[in-house]
Design a protein around this motif. Sequence first.
Motif, PDB file in Angstrom:
ATOM      1  N   GLN A  76       0.816  -1.069   0.070  1.00  0.00           N
ATOM      2  CA  GLN A  76      -0.103   0.067   0.000  1.00  0.00           C
ATOM      3  C   GLN A  76       0.824   1.216   0.140  1.00  0.00           C
ATOM      4  O   GLN A  76       0.509   2.349  -0.639  1.00  0.00           O
ATOM      5  CB  GLN A  76      -0.898   0.022   1.307  1.00  0.00           C
TER       6      GLN A  76
ATOM      7  N   GLN B 239       0.862   4.384  -2.922  1.00  0.00           N
ATOM      8  CA  GLN B 239       0.794   5.749  -2.519  1.00  0.00           C
ATOM      9  C   GLN B 239       1.988   6.747  -2.884  1.00  0.00           C
ATOM     10  O   GLN B 239       1.934   7.607  -3.583  1.00  0.00           O
ATOM     11  CB  GLN B 239       0.437   5.997  -1.008  1.00  0.00           C
TER      12      GLN B 239
ATOM     13  N   GLN C  27       2.804   9.618  -6.003  1.00  0.00           N
ATOM     14  CA  GLN C  27       3.443  10.834  -5.583  1.00  0.00           C
ATOM     15  C   GLN C  27       4.577  11.231  -6.654  1.00  0.00           C
ATOM     16  O   GLN C  27       5.063  12.247  -6.837  1.00  0.00           O
ATOM     17  CB  GLN C  27       3.831  10.816  -4.236  1.00  0.00           C
TER      18      GLN C  27
END
Length: 95
Positions: free
Chosen positions: A26, A30, A34
């Motif tokens: 996870q 994320q 970014q």
Amino acid sequence: MRRAPAYGLMAAGLTLAACGPMPVEQAERQCYAQYAPKAPLTGEAGMGVTNEGFRSQMKVEVNLGVTAHGDPSKAYNACVYRKSGRMPTRPLYSY
């Protein structure tokens, strides 16, 4: 009345669990969103002559893709480590 302290402890435990590290997969997703490479500069241009005279049209979209100073791969690794407490299982450029 003895249930109130138990509920308070349970709520505190759940709150602390939410602050804990997340699974590395996870965190990778994320951090990839970014620090992933961004699309290059793009643009369109047009020129022409009509009955009304000279016409020109220009459209430019600029996306520099700068989200980190320095090496994006190092920033990605640091992000995953900060969120999960573990180093990434996949490098940034393997997606």
